[in-house]
Scaffold this motif. Structure first.
Motif, PDB file in Angstrom:
ATOM      1  N   VAL A  71     130.258  53.522  38.176  1.00  0.00           N
ATOM      2  CA  VAL A  71     129.875  53.452  36.760  1.00  0.00           C
ATOM      3  C   VAL A  71     131.096  53.745  35.880  1.00  0.00           C
ATOM      4  CG1 VAL A  71     128.486  54.530  34.959  1.00  0.00           C
ATOM      5  CG2 VAL A  71     127.458  54.015  37.191  1.00  0.00           C
ATOM      6  N   VAL A 111     130.319  48.374  38.598  1.00  0.00           N
ATOM      7  CA  VAL A 111     128.977  47.786  38.539  1.00  0.00           C
ATOM      8  C   VAL A 111     128.620  47.465  37.091  1.00  0.00           C
ATOM      9  CG1 VAL A 111     128.120  48.833  40.657  1.00  0.00           C
ATOM     10  CG2 VAL A 111     127.956  50.108  38.512  1.00  0.00           C
ATOM     11  N   LYS A 112     127.794  46.448  36.935  1.00  0.00           N
ATOM     12  CA  LYS A 112     127.460  45.950  35.589  1.00  0.00           C
ATOM     13  C   LYS A 112     126.230  46.674  35.047  1.00  0.00           C
ATOM     14  CE  LYS A 112     126.899  41.463  33.248  1.00  0.00           C
ATOM     15  NZ  LYS A 112     128.224  41.442  32.577  1.00  0.00           N
ATOM     16  N   ALA A 113     126.292  47.031  33.788  1.00  0.00           N
ATOM     17  CA  ALA A 113     125.132  47.662  33.149  1.00  0.00           C
ATOM     18  C   ALA A 113     124.037  46.634  32.927  1.00  0.00           C
ATOM     19  CB  ALA A 113     125.545  48.287  31.824  1.00  0.00           C
ATOM     20  N   LYS A 123     122.637  53.787  29.018  1.00  0.00           N
ATOM     21  CA  LYS A 123     122.610  52.523  29.755  1.00  0.00           C
ATOM     22  C   LYS A 123     122.102  52.741  31.178  1.00  0.00           C
ATOM     23  CE  LYS A 123     126.465  50.330  27.313  1.00  0.00           C
ATOM     24  NZ  LYS A 123     127.814  49.717  27.460  1.00  0.00           N
ATOM     25  N   TYR A 124     121.543  51.668  31.737  1.00  0.00           N
ATOM     26  CA  TYR A 124     121.125  51.700  33.137  1.00  0.00           C
ATOM     27  C   TYR A 124     122.053  50.804  33.954  1.00  0.00           C
ATOM     28  CZ  TYR A 124     116.796  53.783  31.435  1.00  0.00           C
ATOM     29  OH  TYR A 124     115.890  54.608  30.842  1.00  0.00           O
ATOM     30  N   TYR A 125     122.363  51.266  35.151  1.00  0.00           N
ATOM     31  CA  TYR A 125     123.270  50.507  36.014  1.00  0.00           C
ATOM     32  C   TYR A 125     122.616  50.114  37.335  1.00  0.00           C
ATOM     33  CZ  TYR A 125     126.948  51.880  32.785  1.00  0.00           C
ATOM     34  OH  TYR A 125     127.718  52.046  31.653  1.00  0.00           O
ATOM     35  N   THR A 126     121.356  50.376  37.445  1.00  0.00           N
ATOM     36  CA  THR A 126     120.681  50.098  38.715  1.00  0.00           C
ATOM     37  C   THR A 126     119.200  49.852  38.480  1.00  0.00           C
ATOM     38  OG1 THR A 126     120.267  50.962  40.922  1.00  0.00           O
ATOM     39  CG2 THR A 126     120.222  52.553  39.156  1.00  0.00           C
ATOM     40  N   TYR A 160     122.204  47.112  42.751  1.00  0.00           N
ATOM     41  CA  TYR A 160     123.332  47.184  41.824  1.00  0.00           C
ATOM     42  C   TYR A 160     123.874  45.775  41.655  1.00  0.00           C
ATOM     43  CZ  TYR A 160     123.220  52.224  42.579  1.00  0.00           C
ATOM     44  OH  TYR A 160     122.814  53.542  42.642  1.00  0.00           O
ATOM     45  N   ASN A 165     130.166  43.922  38.518  1.00  0.00           N
ATOM     46  CA  ASN A 165     130.590  43.726  37.138  1.00  0.00           C
ATOM     47  C   ASN A 165     131.330  42.408  36.957  1.00  0.00           C
ATOM     48  OD1 ASN A 165     130.562  44.644  34.505  1.00  0.00           O
ATOM     49  ND2 ASN A 165     132.628  45.484  34.634  1.00  0.00           N
TER      50      ASN A 165
END
Length: 543
Positions: free
Chosen positions: A129, A134-136, A163-166, A370, A373
């Protein structure tokens, strides 16, 4: 016979085509009405179809090669992917190497578009993160079913700076249901042949049963005692001997905290740890645990258990996997005339030294999706749309119950199963597509749900979870301490299953070996972490 098969196939194709037509009918380019009355994305025939351009999405998932190969045999899974014009490209992960592979790919910039791992709370998840690996997730208001999914308290709490990343894979509505994810099944038929007449309720009775089976070896197959599908599950069983809060999902980061002698400590390091470890060691030394347990592979373990070469099996996935991995793939071929429910029993939580029946305790979800990005916003939107559909009532019904009018019908608002065969076998990729987004395994513990196709096993499953909820007690702990972030805790992992295995196989006395393990954790900052957590807990009013 051949002509009959051709006619049956033609009928199925015609029927399936009519279902597809019905699904797309009345659309008129204004969006397709789902079963919940909400408007879902346009069909692929629409001139303004947002999914008109085909898209290939790489997917890192356990046994992805085999799972995605099954898509060609599954009209429902194909229908769903065609709806979004997606082709999945498999990137294989195994249960033995998935953590190492993903960490290596993340470090070398080779992550697949979507990948699955249990990483919440780990230092490498935080690194992904912070470093933008990884992409949000985008604004979820465009994906109503996904947005609703994130309203659950323990999923909502996973946000990082808004924000959430998963997308976590939810399994259960409460931790009581965790009992289903570390279960011991045992060969009751072998136990009876060995002279056992009572199903075990205590650890002593369980040991006596294993001892009788191993010593009498009723089928002459050199039967061993307890084995497992993966050593990561060891802690989910052996800590239940008086130290149940220490049970871990194997990620290394989900360790729970208890208050002992006026201070919060990880339950793994409780004074109750040593008796649990000694109990495990005694069982191993008595020959009641598979001597090759360190080398187990899932498929071999299932094979050995079904073949009668292991008296008991510690496994995950509860009765769903019992039905699919043992009954459908193995038992009904090996023993076509033998009712599995009469030969195989599920071990109810044993009465421990504290007088309690305890079961494993995990989060209400296990593992997460996940997203690399490196994928652009257009691909992320397509993935989110797919996830949103799988979580929708329409998607859930299709992937769980099959095709209305073919596999089930509606009567007085209730679904009535028509297809008497296994939907797992009829639609071999639908479960995988559903699990890609969320397991939601508790939905399967219902006599009207066909996920557990064998009705005898389904009845056992429903009775078992009812029994768990009425007869077991979840000990006290505060999940806020598990999620708490402190400088030392963020880098700290407790791989208790590795520790248990080392103690089991070691020739050293349990206490001295355990002390050396604890000293290793101290060298990595255990005392500092405890100090930080207690200080922060005090600041937050957690007592």
């Amino acid at each position: 016979m051949h002509r009959k098969k051709i006619m049956t196939l033609a009928l199925c194709i015609t029927l399936f085509a009519s279902v597809l037509t019905a699904c797309g009918g009345g659309n008129n380019g204004k969006g397709q009405a789902g079963s919940n009355g909400e408007t879902s994305p346009n069909s692929s025939n629409s001139t303004d179809n947002p999914y008109k351009d085909p898209m290939t999405i790489s997917l890192g998932f356990w046994d992805a090669d085999a799972e995605i190969a099954n898509l060609e045999k599954d009209p429902i899974a194909k229908q769903v992917l065609e709806k979004f014009n997606i082709t999945l490209k498999p990137v294989n992960l195994s249960w033995d190497d998935y953590t190492q592979k993903i960490q290596m790919w993340a470090a070398s910039g080779q992550l697949p578009d979507i990948f699955a791992i249990d990483a919440v709370g780990t230092q490498y998840q935080r690194k992904w993160v912070n470093q933008g690996v990884v992409k949000a997730l985008p604004d979820l208001s465009k994906y109503p079913n996904l947005a609703k999914y994130f309203e659950s308290p323990d999923i909502k709490g996973l946000g990082v700076d808004g924000k959430y990343y998963t997308v976590p894979r939810r399994m259960f509505p409460s931790v009581d249901w965790s009992a289903l994810d570390r279960m011991v099944f045992y060969r009751w038929d072998l136990a009876q042949k060995a002279g056992i007449t009572k199903e075990p309720e205590t650890w002593q009775e369980f040991e006596a049963m294993l001892d009788a089976i191993v010593k009498s070896d009723p089928e002459g197959k050199h039967v061993t005692g307890l084995t497992t599908t993966t050593t990561k599950m060891l802690g989910g069983f052996f800590w239940l001997y008086g130290n149940p809060v220490a049970t871990s999902d194997g990620s290394g980061s989900d360790f729970k905290w208890i208050k002992e002698d006026g201070k919060f400590i990880p339950a793994v390091f409780s004074k109750n740890a040593l008796p649990a470890l000694q109990n495990m060691k005694n069982m191993y030394e008595k020959g009641l645990i598979d001597p090759d347990i360190a080398l187990v592979k899932p498929a071999e373990s299932y094979d050995n258990f079904v073949a009668g070469k292991a008296a008991a099996l510690l496994s995950g996935g509860g009765f769903i996997n019992l039905n699919s991995d043992m009954y459908e793939k193995r038992w009904k071929t090996a023993y076509p005339d033998k009712d599995m429910t009469e030969s195989v029993k599920a071990l109810k939580p044993l009465i421990g030294p504290d007088g309690e029946r305890s079961h494993s305790i995990f989060k209400t979800y296990w593992s997460e999706s996940y997203f690399s990005n490196k994928i652009d916003d257009k691909k992320m939107d397509r993935i989110m749309a797919l996830y949103d559909y799988v979580l929708s009532p329409e998607g859930k019904d299709l992937l769980t119950y099959g095709i209305e009018g073919v596999d089930y019908k509606l009567e007085n608002g209730q679904k009535v199963v028509i297809e008497k065969g296994s939907l797992n076998e009829k639609y071999p990729a639908s479960r995988f597509l559903k699990n890609l987004v969320a397991y939601e395994t508790s939905d399967s513990y219902n006599m009207d749900n066909p996920t557990i196709a064998n009705e005898g096993i389904r009845k056992e499953a429903v009775d078992y979870i009812d029994w768990i909820q009425n007869n077991t007690k979840v000990p006290e702990y505060d999940i806020r301490l598990t999620y708490m972030s402190t400088p030392t805790k963020d880098k700290f992992t407790v791989l208790d299953h590795d520790d248990l295995l080392k103690i089991m196989l070691s020739k050293e006395p349990v206490e001295s070996y355990w002390n050396s393990i604890v000293n290793d954790y101290k060298a990595k900052g255990l005392d500092k972490m405890i100090e930080e957590v207690n200080e922060k807990a005090k600041e937050q009013g957690i007592e």
